[in-house]
Motif scaffolding. Sequence first.
Motif, PDB file in Angstrom:
ATOM      1  N   LEU A 105     -12.052  14.373   6.853  1.00 25.08           N
ATOM      2  CA  LEU A 105     -11.107  13.385   6.325  1.00 25.08           C
ATOM      3  C   LEU A 105     -10.492  13.813   4.996  1.00 25.08           C
ATOM      4  O   LEU A 105      -9.355  13.476   4.695  1.00 25.08           O
ATOM      5  CB  LEU A 105     -11.807  12.028   6.172  1.00 25.08           C
ATOM      6  N   GLY A 106     -11.217  14.537   4.189  1.00 23.37           N
ATOM      7  CA  GLY A 106     -10.704  14.941   2.879  1.00 23.37           C
ATOM      8  C   GLY A 106     -10.710  13.806   1.879  1.00 23.37           C
ATOM      9  O   GLY A 106      -9.679  13.473   1.285  1.00 23.37           O
ATOM     10  N   LEU A 107     -11.887  13.203   1.647  1.00 21.83           N
ATOM     11  CA  LEU A 107     -11.976  12.066   0.737  1.00 21.83           C
ATOM     12  C   LEU A 107     -11.601  12.430  -0.695  1.00 21.83           C
ATOM     13  O   LEU A 107     -11.041  11.618  -1.423  1.00 21.83           O
ATOM     14  CB  LEU A 107     -13.397  11.484   0.755  1.00 21.83           C
ATOM     15  N   GLU A 108     -11.920  13.657  -1.102  1.00 26.58           N
ATOM     16  CA  GLU A 108     -11.617  14.056  -2.474  1.00 26.58           C
ATOM     17  C   GLU A 108     -10.113  14.042  -2.719  1.00 26.58           C
ATOM     18  O   GLU A 108      -9.636  13.581  -3.756  1.00 26.58           O
ATOM     19  CB  GLU A 108     -12.195  15.448  -2.737  1.00 26.58           C
ATOM     20  N   ASP A 109      -9.345  14.533  -1.738  1.00 25.54           N
ATOM     21  CA  ASP A 109      -7.892  14.520  -1.869  1.00 25.54           C
ATOM     22  C   ASP A 109      -7.355  13.093  -1.828  1.00 25.54           C
ATOM     23  O   ASP A 109      -6.425  12.742  -2.560  1.00 25.54           O
ATOM     24  CB  ASP A 109      -7.275  15.358  -0.750  1.00 25.54           C
ATOM     25  N   ILE A 110      -7.959  12.255  -1.000  1.00 20.18           N
ATOM     26  CA  ILE A 110      -7.534  10.848  -0.915  1.00 20.18           C
ATOM     27  C   ILE A 110      -7.788  10.138  -2.238  1.00 20.18           C
ATOM     28  O   ILE A 110      -6.957   9.339  -2.706  1.00 20.18           O
ATOM     29  CB  ILE A 110      -8.262  10.145   0.250  1.00 20.18           C
ATOM     30  N   ASP A 111      -8.920  10.428  -2.880  1.00 18.45           N
ATOM     31  CA  ASP A 111      -9.226   9.800  -4.165  1.00 18.45           C
ATOM     32  C   ASP A 111      -8.210  10.191  -5.232  1.00 18.45           C
ATOM     33  O   ASP A 111      -7.795   9.370  -6.058  1.00 18.45           O
ATOM     34  CB  ASP A 111     -10.629  10.186  -4.617  1.00 18.45           C
ATOM     35  N   LYS A 112      -7.789  11.463  -5.240  1.00 13.84           N
ATOM     36  CA  LYS A 112      -6.791  11.892  -6.219  1.00 13.84           C
ATOM     37  C   LYS A 112      -5.470  11.153  -6.012  1.00 13.84           C
ATOM     38  O   LYS A 112      -4.836  10.701  -6.977  1.00 13.84           O
ATOM     39  CB  LYS A 112      -6.585  13.398  -6.105  1.00 13.84           C
ATOM     40  N   LYS A 113      -5.048  11.028  -4.761  1.00 14.93           N
ATOM     41  CA  LYS A 113      -3.794  10.335  -4.496  1.00 14.93           C
ATOM     42  C   LYS A 113      -3.926   8.833  -4.765  1.00 14.93           C
ATOM     43  O   LYS A 113      -2.961   8.187  -5.187  1.00 14.93           O
ATOM     44  CB  LYS A 113      -3.369  10.574  -3.053  1.00 14.93           C
ATOM     45  N   MET A 114      -5.110   8.299  -4.532  1.00 16.90           N
ATOM     46  CA  MET A 114      -5.337   6.885  -4.817  1.00 16.90           C
ATOM     47  C   MET A 114      -5.254   6.614  -6.327  1.00 16.90           C
ATOM     48  O   MET A 114      -4.595   5.665  -6.766  1.00 16.90           O
ATOM     49  CB  MET A 114      -6.704   6.462  -4.282  1.00 16.90           C
ATOM     50  N   LEU A 115      -5.886   7.452  -7.124  1.00 18.02           N
ATOM     51  CA  LEU A 115      -5.802   7.297  -8.576  1.00 18.02           C
ATOM     52  C   LEU A 115      -4.375   7.514  -9.073  1.00 18.02           C
ATOM     53  O   LEU A 115      -3.932   6.844 -10.013  1.00 18.02           O
ATOM     54  CB  LEU A 115      -6.754   8.274  -9.256  1.00 18.02           C
ATOM     55  N   MET A 116      -3.671   8.433  -8.436  1.00 17.70           N
ATOM     56  CA  MET A 116      -2.278   8.647  -8.814  1.00 17.70           C
ATOM     57  C   MET A 116      -1.448   7.401  -8.516  1.00 17.70           C
ATOM     58  O   MET A 116      -0.596   6.992  -9.320  1.00 17.70           O
ATOM     59  CB  MET A 116      -1.705   9.856  -8.074  1.00 17.70           C
ATOM     60  N   GLY A 117      -1.698   6.770  -7.369  1.00 15.68           N
ATOM     61  CA  GLY A 117      -0.966   5.548  -7.040  1.00 15.68           C
ATOM     62  C   GLY A 117      -1.243   4.424  -8.025  1.00 15.68           C
ATOM     63  O   GLY A 117      -0.335   3.676  -8.411  1.00 15.68           O
ATOM     64  N   ILE A 118      -2.495   4.302  -8.470  1.00 10.50           N
ATOM     65  CA  ILE A 118      -2.851   3.243  -9.419  1.00 10.50           C
ATOM     66  C   ILE A 118      -2.226   3.493 -10.787  1.00 10.50           C
ATOM     67  O   ILE A 118      -1.779   2.554 -11.461  1.00 10.50           O
ATOM     68  CB  ILE A 118      -4.387   3.127  -9.534  1.00 10.50           C
ATOM     69  N   ASN A 119      -2.149   4.749 -11.215  1.00 11.66           N
ATOM     70  CA  ASN A 119      -1.711   5.070 -12.579  1.00 11.66           C
ATOM     71  C   ASN A 119      -0.223   5.351 -12.700  1.00 11.66           C
ATOM     72  O   ASN A 119       0.355   5.160 -13.773  1.00 11.66           O
ATOM     73  CB  ASN A 119      -2.500   6.275 -13.099  1.00 11.66           C
ATOM     74  N   VAL A 120       0.412   5.840 -11.626  1.00 12.16           N
ATOM     75  CA  VAL A 120       1.813   6.231 -11.717  1.00 12.16           C
ATOM     76  C   VAL A 120       2.741   5.053 -11.445  1.00 12.16           C
ATOM     77  O   VAL A 120       3.766   4.891 -12.120  1.00 12.16           O
ATOM     78  CB  VAL A 120       2.103   7.400 -10.745  1.00 12.16           C
ATOM     79  N   THR A 121       2.410   4.203 -10.480  1.00 15.89           N
ATOM     80  CA  THR A 121       3.310   3.117 -10.070  1.00 15.89           C
ATOM     81  C   THR A 121       3.670   2.167 -11.203  1.00 15.89           C
ATOM     82  O   THR A 121       4.827   1.736 -11.285  1.00 15.89           O
ATOM     83  CB  THR A 121       2.691   2.331  -8.900  1.00 15.89           C
ATOM     84  N   VAL A 169      -1.472   1.893  -4.302  1.00 11.52           N
ATOM     85  CA  VAL A 169      -0.099   1.758  -4.796  1.00 11.52           C
ATOM     86  C   VAL A 169       0.224   0.288  -5.052  1.00 11.52           C
ATOM     87  O   VAL A 169       0.884  -0.062  -6.048  1.00 11.52           O
ATOM     88  CB  VAL A 169       0.889   2.378  -3.791  1.00 11.52           C
ATOM     89  N   ALA A 170      -0.243  -0.604  -4.167  1.00  9.00           N
ATOM     90  CA  ALA A 170      -0.022  -2.045  -4.374  1.00  9.00           C
ATOM     91  C   ALA A 170      -0.716  -2.531  -5.644  1.00  9.00           C
ATOM     92  O   ALA A 170      -0.181  -3.373  -6.377  1.00  9.00           O
ATOM     93  CB  ALA A 170      -0.520  -2.827  -3.157  1.00  9.00           C
ATOM     94  N   ILE A 171      -1.913  -1.985  -5.918  1.00  7.51           N
ATOM     95  CA  ILE A 171      -2.592  -2.327  -7.176  1.00  7.51           C
ATOM     96  C   ILE A 171      -1.738  -1.902  -8.365  1.00  7.51           C
ATOM     97  O   ILE A 171      -1.560  -2.652  -9.338  1.00  7.51           O
ATOM     98  CB  ILE A 171      -3.963  -1.631  -7.236  1.00  7.51           C
ATOM     99  N   GLY A 172      -1.193  -0.692  -8.310  1.00  2.38           N
ATOM    100  CA  GLY A 172      -0.339  -0.221  -9.405  1.00  2.38           C
ATOM    101  C   GLY A 172       0.895  -1.077  -9.594  1.00  2.38           C
ATOM    102  O   GLY A 172       1.332  -1.314 -10.723  1.00  2.38           O
ATOM    103  N   VAL A 173       1.459  -1.570  -8.480  1.00  2.00           N
ATOM    104  CA  VAL A 173       2.639  -2.432  -8.572  1.00  2.00           C
ATOM    105  C   VAL A 173       2.301  -3.752  -9.244  1.00  2.00           C
ATOM    106  O   VAL A 173       3.116  -4.314  -9.989  1.00  2.00           O
ATOM    107  CB  VAL A 173       3.232  -2.666  -7.161  1.00  2.00           C
ATOM    108  N   SER A 174       1.106  -4.273  -9.021  1.00  2.00           N
ATOM    109  CA  SER A 174       0.759  -5.618  -9.499  1.00  2.00           C
ATOM    110  C   SER A 174       0.161  -5.639 -10.897  1.00  2.00           C
ATOM    111  O   SER A 174      -0.017  -6.725 -11.463  1.00  2.00           O
ATOM    112  CB  SER A 174      -0.238  -6.268  -8.524  1.00  2.00           C
ATOM    113  N   ILE A 175      -0.155  -4.489 -11.487  1.00  2.00           N
ATOM    114  CA  ILE A 175      -0.850  -4.483 -12.783  1.00  2.00           C
ATOM    115  C   ILE A 175       0.010  -5.112 -13.872  1.00  2.00           C
ATOM    116  O   ILE A 175      -0.412  -6.043 -14.581  1.00  2.00           O
ATOM    117  CB  ILE A 175      -1.266  -3.045 -13.155  1.00  2.00           C
TER     118      ILE A 175
END
Length: 605
Positions: A105-121, A169-175
Amino acid sequence: MAEARAENVYSEAVLVGPPPVGETELVQPDGCGQAQMEFLGPHTEYDEEEEEKKYYRRMRLGVVKNVVAASLGGMITYSVYLGLLQMQLILHYDETYREVKYSSLGLEDIDKKMLMGINVTPIVGLLYTPVLIRFLGTKWMMFLASGIYALFVSTNYWERYYTLVPSAVAIGVSIVPLWASLGNYITRMAQQFYEFVNYKEEQEEQRRTTKGACHRYIIIFQSVFYVIFHLCLVFAQLPMLLFLNNFLIDYNHTLCNVQSCGATSSGVITGLNKTVLSHLPPSLLLIKVESIMMGAAFLAMIIFLALCGAAYRPTEEIDLRSIGWGNIFQLPFKHLRDYRLRLLCPFFIYSGFEMLFAVTGLMLSYGVCSVGLENLWALVMAYGLSASIFSALPPLLMWLPRWVPLLTGATLHLCILVGLMIWSPKPRNPNLEPGLLALVAAWGLGTALNKTGLSTLLGMLYEDKDRLDFVYTIYHWWQAIAIFVVYLWSGLPMRAKLSILLVTLLVSCLCYLLMERRLVMKVAYRLPRIPRPRHKVKGYRYLEVDDSDESDVDKSEDEMVERDEADRDTSSQGSDVDLREGEVPGGGGARRRRDNTYEQAGGMG
C-alpha cells in the motif's frame, strides 16, 4: 338613586337589603357584613423590574453556556484529531506494521501526502473563509468543521489513499474557517454579555460612546476558552498512554542509532530505529479505540449544534448575505490596510511557529531523543496542562497594561530559545526527564500568554465592529502559513530553526511596540467596515433591539411619517450613490459615488 349608585361604583357599599329585581351585582361579603367590588386589573404581585432582572440573568447564563460549550466542542474535536494523528503516525512509522498489514500500500508515502494536505491547503484559506462564513454563519461553520474532523476519524477504519488523503485535504480546508469562527464567536459572546449586564435604558447612550467597556469580558471569555481548549493536548495522550504504550519498545532499542540531540541535531530525530513496536496491536483493539474516538467526535458535533446559541440574530445573518460575494471576498484584504493588523502580522506568524515547534522540535528533537518515545505522553501532557493553567493569568493581570501578558510570554520564549541554542542533551539519558518536563511547562506558559494575549488584543482593538470574522481570518491565515513553513523546514539543522524563531520573535516585539506607540500618538488608522446590505425585497424592515408587535393601525399619522422618513434615510445610506443636494428623488439627476462606502478613517477617541 341612579346617580348615587353611579357615584359608588368604585367605593364600598353596605348591604341594606336584597338587590332590586333584574339587577345583579358581583359582591364578595366580608366578615363585617360589607362587600367589596372586584374588577380585573394589574397583578398586584407582578414586579416588572424584578422580572426584567430575571430575564437578563437568564440571558447572561445563556452566554456563559455558549462560551463553555464552544470551548468544550473545540477541545473534544482537537483531542480526537491530535490523538488519532499521533497514534496513526507512530503505527505507520513502524516498518513491521507496514509490511505485515499493508505490504503493497505504501503507507509512508500516504502519510507524507496526508500531512501535505493538512498543512498546504490552509494557505488559500483567506480566499474562501469569508465566503463560507457568509453562506453558513458562525455557528453552522463551527458545526460543519467539527463534522469534517469526524470524517477524518471515520476514514481510519479503511486506511487507503482515496480515504486518508481527501479527508486530510478537507481538514486543511476547514482549519482557518473553524478558528476564525471560534475567535469571532467568543468575542461576540463577550459583547453580548456586556449588553445584558448594562441593559438599562438610561445607560443606552453611555453604552454607545464608552470605549473599552467590554474589554474585561473579552479577556475573561478568551481566557476561559483557552483554559478549556488547551486540555485537548492532555486528552489527546490518552490513546497513547492507555493503548499504544503497551506495544512500544524501550528507548535503549529505538534510540540505539541516534548520535546527537538538541542543538547539534538535524531534522527531527536522525537515526531513530525503524521498528518501534515490540508486537503488533490486534486489529479488533484498534477498531475499539477508533470507535471511542468516533463517538467523541460525534459528541463535539452535538455540543456545537445543540448547546451553542447563535452568535447573531437572523436578520444580521441575512444582512451579511445581502452584501454581495465580491465585497465579502475583498473585506479581508481591505482589513490589511489597517496598520494595526499589518504590524501584528509578525506576531501571528510567530504564534504558528512556536506552537508547532513545541511539538516537532522541543518534544521530539530534545525530549524523545533523550528519554524515548514511551515518555512522549508525559511531555505533551505537561505542555498542555501548563498552557491550560496559565491561560487563566490574563484576567488576573487586567489591572496591568494590555502589552504586559503578550510581551511577558515573548520574553520567556526568547530566554528559552537562547538556552536551546547552546544545549545538546545526550541520547538515552532518562535522568533528564524532570528537567525536560519543567522546560516544556515553561514553554507552555509562554504559549498561553501568546495565544490569549493575541486573541484578546484583536477583540479590544476592534471592539466597535459587530463582526470580527474577517479580523480573525487574517490572524489564523498567517498562523496557517507559519505552520506550513515549519512543515517545510523539518529537515533543517536545529540551530537554523532556532535562529528563524529568534528573528521572528524579535521582529514581532518591535512591530507590536511600534503599533502601541502609534496608538498612543493617536495616529489615524483606516478602519474598513462592512457595506450596508442591499435587500431586493421592497418594504424590508429591520428588527431593532426592542422588537415590537405593534401594528401600523395603532400608530398615529405622525409616527408613520417619521418611520417612512427613517426608512428612506436607511435605504439611501445603503446605496452606492447619493442624490445631490436639492434634487428630487426619481428626477433623473446626476449621481455621484460615495467615497467612504467601505472605509472610514479611524482614530483614538
